[in-house]
Scaffold this motif. Sequence first.
Motif, PDB file in Angstrom:
ATOM      1  N   ALA A 292       1.061  -1.444  -0.135  1.00 16.27           N
ATOM      2  CA  ALA A 292       0.004   0.097  -0.261  1.00 16.27           C
ATOM      3  C   ALA A 292       0.496   1.293  -0.548  1.00 16.27           C
ATOM      4  O   ALA A 292       0.742   1.825  -0.373  1.00 16.27           O
ATOM      5  CB  ALA A 292      -0.596  -0.166   1.131  1.00 16.27           C
ATOM      6  N   ASN A 293       1.709   1.152   0.070  1.00 20.95           N
ATOM      7  CA  ASN A 293       2.783   2.587   0.252  1.00 20.95           C
ATOM      8  C   ASN A 293       4.068   2.589  -0.638  1.00 20.95           C
ATOM      9  O   ASN A 293       4.055   3.649  -0.979  1.00 20.95           O
ATOM     10  CB  ASN A 293       3.646   2.090   2.062  1.00 20.95           C
ATOM     11  N   LEU A 294       4.059   1.814  -1.893  1.00 22.73           N
ATOM     12  CA  LEU A 294       4.676   1.489  -2.627  1.00 22.73           C
ATOM     13  C   LEU A 294       4.347   2.428  -4.372  1.00 22.73           C
ATOM     14  O   LEU A 294       5.163   2.635  -4.719  1.00 22.73           O
ATOM     15  CB  LEU A 294       5.060   0.345  -3.339  1.00 22.73           C
ATOM     16  N   ARG A 295       3.192   3.410  -3.988  1.00 21.64           N
ATOM     17  CA  ARG A 295       3.073   4.186  -4.887  1.00 21.64           C
ATOM     18  C   ARG A 295       2.261   5.286  -4.932  1.00 21.64           C
ATOM     19  O   ARG A 295       2.361   6.172  -5.645  1.00 21.64           O
ATOM     20  CB  ARG A 295       2.132   3.188  -6.118  1.00 21.64           C
ATOM     21  N   PRO A 296       1.635   5.620  -3.328  1.00 19.24           N
ATOM     22  CA  PRO A 296       0.531   7.061  -2.883  1.00 19.24           C
ATOM     23  C   PRO A 296       1.403   8.349  -3.504  1.00 19.24           C
ATOM     24  O   PRO A 296       0.683   9.233  -4.107  1.00 19.24           O
ATOM     25  CB  PRO A 296      -0.193   6.944  -2.187  1.00 19.24           C
ATOM     26  N   ALA A 297       2.747   7.836  -3.002  1.00 17.23           N
ATOM     27  CA  ALA A 297       3.623   8.991  -3.025  1.00 17.23           C
ATOM     28  C   ALA A 297       4.210   9.490  -4.289  1.00 17.23           C
ATOM     29  O   ALA A 297       4.533  10.636  -4.266  1.00 17.23           O
ATOM     30  CB  ALA A 297       5.149   8.746  -1.874  1.00 17.23           C
TER      31      ALA A 297
ATOM     32  N   MET B 113      -1.784  -1.952  -4.241  1.00 18.84           N
ATOM     33  CA  MET B 113      -0.508  -1.330  -4.502  1.00 18.84           C
ATOM     34  C   MET B 113      -1.438  -1.144  -5.475  1.00 18.84           C
ATOM     35  O   MET B 113      -1.350   1.334  -5.754  1.00 18.84           O
ATOM     36  CB  MET B 113       0.711  -2.214  -5.581  1.00 18.84           C
ATOM     37  N   GLY B 114      -2.567  -1.387  -6.561  1.00 18.10           N
ATOM     38  CA  GLY B 114      -2.534  -0.239  -7.673  1.00 18.10           C
ATOM     39  C   GLY B 114      -3.901   0.616  -7.383  1.00 18.10           C
ATOM     40  O   GLY B 114      -4.526   1.402  -7.189  1.00 18.10           O
ATOM     41  N   GLY B 115      -4.966  -0.195  -6.221  1.00 17.06           N
ATOM     42  CA  GLY B 115      -5.949   0.538  -5.549  1.00 17.06           C
ATOM     43  C   GLY B 115      -5.877   1.881  -4.531  1.00 17.06           C
ATOM     44  O   GLY B 115      -5.926   2.337  -4.817  1.00 17.06           O
ATOM     45  N   VAL B 116      -4.358   1.528  -3.507  1.00 14.65           N
ATOM     46  CA  VAL B 116      -4.445   2.158  -3.262  1.00 14.65           C
ATOM     47  C   VAL B 116      -3.541   4.025  -4.146  1.00 14.65           C
ATOM     48  O   VAL B 116      -3.886   4.877  -3.780  1.00 14.65           O
ATOM     49  CB  VAL B 116      -3.329   2.222  -2.422  1.00 14.65           C
ATOM     50  N   ALA B 117      -3.036   3.818  -5.114  1.00 15.19           N
ATOM     51  CA  ALA B 117      -2.349   4.731  -6.249  1.00 15.19           C
ATOM     52  C   ALA B 117      -3.364   4.993  -6.751  1.00 15.19           C
ATOM     53  O   ALA B 117      -3.407   6.610  -6.940  1.00 15.19           O
ATOM     54  CB  ALA B 117      -1.666   3.528  -6.958  1.00 15.19           C
ATOM     55  N   ALA B 118      -4.616   4.743  -7.275  1.00 16.56           N
ATOM     56  CA  ALA B 118      -5.667   5.451  -7.680  1.00 16.56           C
ATOM     57  C   ALA B 118      -6.132   6.517  -6.705  1.00 16.56           C
ATOM     58  O   ALA B 118      -6.967   7.547  -7.011  1.00 16.56           O
ATOM     59  CB  ALA B 118      -6.747   4.280  -8.503  1.00 16.56           C
ATOM     60  N   VAL B 119      -6.604   5.731  -5.352  1.00 17.78           N
ATOM     61  CA  VAL B 119      -7.158   6.470  -4.229  1.00 17.78           C
ATOM     62  C   VAL B 119      -6.431   7.947  -4.516  1.00 17.78           C
ATOM     63  O   VAL B 119      -7.136   9.075  -4.114  1.00 17.78           O
ATOM     64  CB  VAL B 119      -7.358   5.860  -2.849  1.00 17.78           C
ATOM     65  N   ALA B 120      -5.197   7.628  -4.608  1.00 19.67           N
ATOM     66  CA  ALA B 120      -4.289   8.714  -3.896  1.00 19.67           C
ATOM     67  C   ALA B 120      -3.675   9.522  -5.255  1.00 19.67           C
ATOM     68  O   ALA B 120      -4.615  10.885  -5.202  1.00 19.67           O
ATOM     69  CB  ALA B 120      -2.731   8.316  -4.283  1.00 19.67           C
TER      70      ALA B 120
END
Length: 374
Positions: free
Chosen positions: A4-9, A125-132
Motif C-alpha cells: 500500500a506504500n509503494l505508489r501513493p506518494a 498497490m494499484g488500488g491505493v495508487a488510484a485513490v491517491a
Amino acid sequence: MVAANLRPALTGVGPLLDRVQAELALTPAVAGLLTTLPLVAFAVVSPVVPRLAARWGPERLLGGALVVLAVGVAVRWVPAAIALFGGTVLIGAGIAVGNVLLPSLIKRDFPTRVGLLTSAYAAVMGGVAAVASGVAVPISRAVPGGWHTALGCWIVLALTAIVLWLPQLRTPRPRSEAVHTRRLPWGSALAWAVTAFMGLQSLGFYVVVTWLPQVFRDSGVTAGDAGWLLFLFQAVAVATGLVMPTMLRRARDQRAVAMLSSAVSLVGYLGLVAAPGWALLWSVVLGLGGGACLVLALAFLSLRAEDAIAAGALSAMAQSIGYLVAAAGPVAFGLLHTVSSGWQAPIMLMCVAAAGQVVVATVAGRGTVRPTRP
C-alpha cells in the motif's frame, strides 16, 4: 501494508503538479523531475538491494526502507523546493527496496501461491495508487497547508506499515540465508526477456498516468472528466489484476496470456490514434491490458527463478533496467508531442512499444533463469 506504500506518494503528485509549479515558481521541465526522479532512484538502488538483503536480512532491510520512505514523505511536507525534491529521492529509494524484495519474499514464504499473492499485492498497490490520484486535489482544498498536507498525509500509511512490520524484524532466519547472494543474471537471455517485459509495461503505465489526461483534454474532454478517466484506467487495471491468478493457474506457462495482455494494450493505443473521441472505451481497454501486464511482470520475477535468492537477483536486474526505460518514456512522449505538434506520433511510439512487448512475451513467459553464483 507494504504494498500500500509503494505508489501513493508518487501518483498523488500529478493532480497537484500545476499548484506545486505555480507556488514554487518551477519551470515545466523542473516540475517534471518529480515524476522522473523516483524512477531514476528505482534504477540506481535496485541492483544493490540483493547484497544489502544478504548482509542485513530482507526483513530488516525492508523495515529500514519503510523508515526511509516515511522520512521522505515528512521532508516533502516542508514548503520548500529543496525539501520537495529531496523527499522525493528518499521516497524513490525506499520504494525501490520494496519493489525488489516483495517478489523474493513471496517466492520464499509462499512458493505454491506466487500468482495469488502477486495479484493481491499488485491489487493493493494499484488500488491505493488510484485513490491517491483521486483524493489529492480534494485534500489540498479541504485541509490547512494545501498541497503540502496532501503530499504529507501519506506518512500515516507509512508509519502504520512500520508498526505492523516490527514483528518481522524479530523473526529468526538461518545464517546461511543471511549471507548468501547471487550475481545479477546479466548473461541470461530469459532474464533479459523478463527485463524487457518489465520495462515496456512500466513505460506504458507511466506514459499513461502522465499524459493520458492531456490527450483526452485535447480531444474535447473536460479537465475533470479526464481525471476521472485516469482513475477509471487504474480501477480497471486493479480489477483485472484480481482475476489473473485464475488464468495463471490454468495455463501451462504464461506465454499466451502475456502475449494476449500485451496485444490488448496495443489495441488501446491504436484506438487512441484511430478514434480519440472514444475516451471511455480506450481507458477501459488500456486498463485491461495494463493491469494484466503488471501482474505478469511481477509474477515473472518469481516464476522464472528457482528460489528466493534467484528471484531477488532477477528482480533487481529487471527493475533496474526496466525503470530506466520507464523514466525515458514520459520524456520521449512529451518531446515527440512538441516536435510533431500533435499526439499521433507519440501514441504510435507506444504502439511500437506494445508490439515489442508482444514479442518478448513469447520468451519471458516460460522457463527458469539459470542461477549465477558469486
